[in-house]
Design a protein around this motif. Structure first.
Motif, PDB file in Angstrom:
ATOM      1  N   ILE A 182     -21.777 -87.175 -13.965  1.00  0.00           N
ATOM      2  CA  ILE A 182     -22.462 -85.931 -13.591  1.00  0.00           C
ATOM      3  C   ILE A 182     -23.635 -85.691 -14.536  1.00  0.00           C
ATOM      4  N   ALA A 240     -20.386 -80.139  -8.383  1.00  0.00           N
ATOM      5  CA  ALA A 240     -21.733 -80.623  -8.070  1.00  0.00           C
ATOM      6  C   ALA A 240     -21.675 -81.962  -7.343  1.00  0.00           C
ATOM      7  N   LYS A 241     -20.676 -82.788  -7.679  1.00  0.00           N
ATOM      8  CA  LYS A 241     -20.579 -84.115  -7.074  1.00  0.00           C
ATOM      9  C   LYS A 241     -19.212 -84.433  -6.492  1.00  0.00           C
ATOM     10  N   TYR A 242     -18.246 -83.520  -6.658  1.00  0.00           N
ATOM     11  CA  TYR A 242     -16.881 -83.810  -6.229  1.00  0.00           C
ATOM     12  C   TYR A 242     -16.309 -82.670  -5.396  1.00  0.00           C
ATOM     13  N   ASN A 258     -17.253 -78.612  -1.296  1.00  0.00           N
ATOM     14  CA  ASN A 258     -17.998 -79.874  -1.317  1.00  0.00           C
ATOM     15  C   ASN A 258     -17.304 -80.935  -0.460  1.00  0.00           C
ATOM     16  N   ALA A 277     -17.371 -85.153  -0.277  1.00  0.00           N
ATOM     17  CA  ALA A 277     -17.568 -85.763  -1.599  1.00  0.00           C
ATOM     18  C   ALA A 277     -16.258 -86.386  -2.075  1.00  0.00           C
TER      19      ALA A 277
END
Length: 277
Positions: A277, A49-51, A21, A24
């Motif tokens: 998240i 998912a986000k990091y 990722n 991010a």
């Protein structure tokens, strides 16, 4: 799927897992005394998912180089982490530390408060319950040097790690396989440097640190995860941590000792909320 990567820091080749990722915000995971980077595989899958998640092998553990025997000290682990993040051009990151990794993370966050976005400390604080400390010193310092197979490794962990006692053997085997390697005699040996255990085995007192000093300098929001049955982080210490840092909050994981896996529903829900998240 994580990628195995290495950096050369403070004279050692240090290993970390990179869960991807790129671009991010960074999240950095730091394991406990006898753990390794793979301890965070499950949690990293959620955070990725986000990091941009990485999980480090502290010197002397996992696939990182062994260091000089007298230098297995928190201060050196912190400077290793700082150098690693500098080499990776990580200007600011969130940290997640379990047990010893929580101490490393607190010291880093207190030393470089501007570089820490948020901090999760798993079942440890600036003070450690002496009963739990003695238990850990006993099972780490007196651990067998060799195991005939992974089944013996599983048995050792289930007897000495409260959080693993109730898990299926197959689940434990999947987690602990990263802690051992084939030995020259055909048995399995620890990846961890035996010198990490020797100060514990010999009862040598390491230099005591007043961890409340760096703790008080932490500027980021802080989530404290505590096993309700922990013999390392008592409720009084967790309560004091919240009084010292007003942005700190505690979540307890019922029926779990030291240390939660962070995949328990109570812990995971709190972490997901904390990380947005």
């Amino acid at each position: 799927m994580a990628s195995d990567k290495f950096v050369n820091a403070n004279g050692l080749r240090l290993h970390y897992l990179d869960y991807g990722n790129d671009g991010a915000p960074w999240a950095v995971c730091v394991h406990g005394l006898s753990g390794n980077a793979h301890n965070f595989d499950a949690l990293a899958g959620v955070l990725a998912a986000k990091y941009h998640v990485i999980s480090v092998d502290v010197r002397g553990r996992g696939d990182s180089n062994w260091g000089p025997p007298t230098e297995y000290l928190p201060q050196n682990y912190v400077t290793d982490l700082a150098k690693m993040l500098e080499l990776l051009n990580v200007a600011r990151a969130s940290l997640i530390g379990t047990s010893m990794g929580g101490i490393i993370s607190m010291m880093y966050a207190g030393g470089w408060p501007e570089r820490v976005e948020r901090l999760v400390v798993n079942d440890v604080g600036p003070e450690i319950d002496p009963v739990g400390a003695a238990r850990i010193a006993s099972y780490v310092g007196e651990a067998p040097e060799r195991f005939k197979d992974i089944g013996e490794v599983v048995k050792y962990y289930k007897e000495n790690y409260p959080a693993m006692a109730k898990l299926a053997d197959s689940v434990v085997a999947e987690q602990v396989k990263w802690s051992v390697k084939p030995g020259t005699d055909g048995n399995l040996a620890w990846k961890m440097d035996p010198n990490v255990r020797r100060p514990l085995r010999g009862g040598t007192a390491q230099q005591r640190l007043d961890l409340w000093v760096p703790y008080a300098r932490i500027a980021s929001p802080l989530l404290i995860v505590r096993g309700a049955d922990s013999d390392i982080l008592d409720r009084a210490t967790a309560s004091r941590m919240c009084k010292v840092l007003k942005r700190a909050k505690v979540v307890e994981v019922p029926g779990v000792g030291h240390a939660p896996s962070l995949m328990e529903a109570e812990a995971l829900d709190a972490i997901k909320e904390f990380f947005g998240i």
